[in-house]
Motif scaffolding. Structure first.
Motif, short mmCIF file in Angstrom:
data_model
loop_
_atom_site.label_atom_id
_atom_site.label_comp_id
_atom_site.label_asym_id
_atom_site.label_seq_id
_atom_site.Cartn_x
_atom_site.Cartn_y
_atom_site.Cartn_z
N CYS A 41 0.86 -1.20 0.00
CA CYS A 41 0.00 0.00 0.00
C CYS A 41 0.89 1.25 0.00
O CYS A 41 2.10 1.18 0.24
N ASN A 75 -7.69 -8.11 -1.32
CA ASN A 75 -7.47 -7.09 -0.29
C ASN A 75 -7.38 -7.85 1.02
O ASN A 75 -8.25 -8.66 1.34
N ARG A 84 -5.13 -1.74 4.19
CA ARG A 84 -5.01 -1.07 2.88
C ARG A 84 -4.31 -1.91 1.82
O ARG A 84 -4.15 -1.47 0.70
#
Length: 98
Positions: A41, A75, A84
């Motif tokens: 991320c 995710n 994230r």
């Protein structure tokens, strides 16, 4: 490198391992702590660019949730609150070689 979606994904939460079975029959077992440490991320990448390296690969960190991101990857959300990280299939395959 293969970019195909896995045939199966099993989260062994107690053991802290995400097991991925690929179309070619390869089975990967990725530790939750490794997945957290290798998050890509923006915040984690910024930390690396600042010379602070990866987050520690804490063996106590567990996945709390995983969800598909279209057909591209997953995710992953972790017990330390980090949520994230998007992990493309190709990147997950790469992590299996570590």
């Amino acid at each position: 490198m293969h970019h195909d979606a896995p045939q199966a994904i099993v989260d062994h939460r107690r053991g802290g391992v995400l097991e991925i079975t690929w179309p070619d029959g390869r089975v990967q077992r990725l530790r939750h702590g490794l997945l957290r440490a290798r998050c890509r991320c923006a915040a984690c990448e910024r930390q690396r660019r600042q010379g602070l390296g990866d987050a520690p690969a804490d063996a106590s960190v567990r996945l709390t949730h995983l969800a598909p991101v279209g057909a591209q990857g997953l995710n992953l959300q972790f017990s330390d609150g980090h949520d994230r990280g998007i992990y493309p299939w190709a990147y997950l395959r790469q992590l299996g070689g570590l």
